[in-house]
Every structure is written in structure tokens, then in C-alpha cells.
Design a protein around this motif. Structure first.
Motif, short mmCIF file in Angstrom:
data_model
loop_
_atom_site.label_atom_id
_atom_site.label_comp_id
_atom_site.label_asym_id
_atom_site.label_seq_id
_atom_site.Cartn_x
_atom_site.Cartn_y
_atom_site.Cartn_z
N ALA A 1 59.07 9.03 17.05
CA ALA A 1 58.30 8.35 16.02
C ALA A 1 56.86 8.87 15.98
O ALA A 1 56.31 9.11 14.90
CB ALA A 1 58.31 6.84 16.26
N ILE A 2 56.27 9.06 17.14
CA ILE A 2 54.90 9.57 17.19
C ILE A 2 54.84 11.00 16.67
O ILE A 2 53.96 11.36 15.89
CB ILE A 2 54.35 9.48 18.63
CG1 ILE A 2 54.12 8.00 18.99
CG2 ILE A 2 53.05 10.27 18.77
CD1 ILE A 2 53.79 7.76 20.43
N ASP A 3 55.81 11.83 17.05
CA ASP A 3 55.83 13.21 16.57
C ASP A 3 56.02 13.28 15.06
O ASP A 3 55.46 14.15 14.39
CB ASP A 3 56.95 13.99 17.26
CG ASP A 3 56.64 14.29 18.72
OD1 ASP A 3 55.44 14.18 19.10
OD2 ASP A 3 57.57 14.64 19.47
N LEU A 4 56.80 12.36 14.52
CA LEU A 4 57.04 12.36 13.08
C LEU A 4 55.74 12.15 12.32
O LEU A 4 55.49 12.81 11.32
CB LEU A 4 58.05 11.26 12.72
CG LEU A 4 58.33 11.09 11.23
CD1 LEU A 4 59.11 12.30 10.71
CD2 LEU A 4 59.09 9.82 10.98
N TYR A 5 54.89 11.25 12.81
CA TYR A 5 53.68 10.93 12.08
C TYR A 5 52.47 11.78 12.48
O TYR A 5 51.62 12.07 11.66
CB TYR A 5 53.33 9.45 12.25
CG TYR A 5 54.32 8.57 11.52
CD1 TYR A 5 54.30 8.47 10.14
CD2 TYR A 5 55.28 7.87 12.21
CE1 TYR A 5 55.20 7.70 9.46
CE2 TYR A 5 56.21 7.08 11.54
CZ TYR A 5 56.16 7.00 10.17
OH TYR A 5 57.06 6.23 9.50
N LEU A 6 52.40 12.19 13.73
CA LEU A 6 51.21 12.94 14.16
C LEU A 6 51.36 14.44 14.05
O LEU A 6 50.37 15.14 13.87
CB LEU A 6 50.87 12.55 15.61
CG LEU A 6 50.47 11.10 15.82
CD1 LEU A 6 50.12 10.84 17.27
CD2 LEU A 6 49.30 10.72 14.92
N SER A 7 52.56 14.96 14.18
CA SER A 7 52.74 16.40 14.04
C SER A 7 54.03 16.67 13.26
O SER A 7 55.00 17.14 13.81
CB SER A 7 52.81 17.06 15.42
OG SER A 7 53.88 16.49 16.17
N PRO A 8 53.99 16.37 11.95
CA PRO A 8 55.20 16.59 11.16
C PRO A 8 55.48 18.07 11.00
O PRO A 8 54.58 18.88 10.83
CB PRO A 8 54.87 15.94 9.82
CG PRO A 8 53.39 15.95 9.74
CD PRO A 8 52.90 15.85 11.16
N SER A 9 56.73 18.44 11.09
CA SER A 9 57.10 19.83 10.87
C SER A 9 57.22 20.06 9.38
O SER A 9 57.56 19.16 8.62
CB SER A 9 58.42 20.13 11.57
OG SER A 9 59.44 19.34 11.03
N PRO A 10 56.97 21.29 8.94
CA PRO A 10 57.11 21.56 7.51
C PRO A 10 58.55 21.30 7.06
O PRO A 10 59.50 21.64 7.77
CB PRO A 10 56.77 23.04 7.39
CG PRO A 10 56.12 23.43 8.66
CD PRO A 10 56.52 22.43 9.69
N LEU A 11 58.70 20.70 5.91
CA LEU A 11 60.03 20.36 5.42
C LEU A 11 60.86 21.60 5.11
O LEU A 11 62.06 21.60 5.24
CB LEU A 11 59.92 19.50 4.17
CG LEU A 11 59.28 18.13 4.37
CD1 LEU A 11 59.13 17.42 3.04
CD2 LEU A 11 60.12 17.30 5.32
N ASN A 12 60.19 22.68 4.69
CA ASN A 12 60.91 23.87 4.29
C ASN A 12 61.01 24.90 5.42
O ASN A 12 61.34 26.05 5.17
CB ASN A 12 60.24 24.51 3.08
CG ASN A 12 60.29 23.60 1.87
OD1 ASN A 12 61.20 22.80 1.75
ND2 ASN A 12 59.33 23.72 0.99
#
Length: 121
Positions: free
Chosen positions: A32-43
């Protein structure tokens, strides 16, 4: 006095969170923290997009020609929307006239760019 409903069965009061162990909770929190603090590029996992060449505009065409074509296309779309609005009534007519006005404003903007464009000699 007689009780109409029976007593509920005796069960151990185990909170639902106690079923999860500490390691799983840590993994969930980290995700959850990684999703919001260091999101990976969607593409990142997708291959680069290769545009279709079925409708290709020649890259050698100058900007003035492209703007003139865009202006004429928008003028035609404005007239078509205005004519079609004549056949409608009520909210549909108002919606189409609003779209016609947006097209007309785009046409005016392209015309202003053409007016400001210094012709190449």
C-alpha cells in the motif's frame, strides 16, 4: 417468562485481524505504501505504441497548410452541426448548438494563429 429466541451458540471471540500473521500484515502495508509513494509507470510493462499509418499526414507539409486544412475542416463541421441542429428540438438541439459553438471557437483560434503566422519567403 418464556424466551422466544434461543441463545446464540457459544463461540470463542476471535477478532478477524488475529487470523492474519504479522508478516502478511507487513507485506500488505508495504504494498500500500509503495503504491502511493513510489508508483511504477503504468506503461512500463507495455510495448511502445506504434501508431497506425492508415491515415498518415506527410511530415513534410508545412504548418500553414496544416492550419488552413484544420480551419476548413472545422468550418465544415460547424456548418454541419448547425444544419443538423435545425432538425432537433429541446435539450438535444441545445446540446448540438453548444457543440457547434465549441467547434466555431476552435476555428476562430486556428484563424488567429494563421493571422499571426509570418509567411516563409
Amino acid at each position: 417468562m418464556f424466551k422466544v429466541t434461543p441463545n446464540p451458540p457459544d463461540t470463542d471471540p476471535v477478532p478477524p485481524d488475529a487470523i492474519l500473521d504479522a508478516q502478511k500484515l507487513k507485506e500488505i502495508a508495504d504494498r500500500a505504501i509503495d503504491l502511493y509513494l513510489s508508483p511504477s509507470p503504468l506503461n512500463a510493462s507495455l510495448p511502445p505504441r506504434k501508431p497506425s499509418t492508415i491515415f498518415l499526414i506527410n511530415p513534410k507539409i508545412d504548418n500553414e497548410t496544416l492550419l488552413v486544412h484544420a480551419c476548413e475542416s472545422m468550418a465544415s463541421a460547424s456548418v454541419m452541426a448547425s444544419d443538423f441542429a435545425g432538425f432537433l428540438e429541446g435539450p438535444q438541439r441545445s446540446t448540438l448548438l453548444a457543440l457547434q459553438q465549441i467547434i466555431m471557437l476552435g476555428e476562430l483560434a486556428v484563424n488567429r494563429v494563421l493571422d499571426n503566422l509570418v509567411p516563409a519567403e
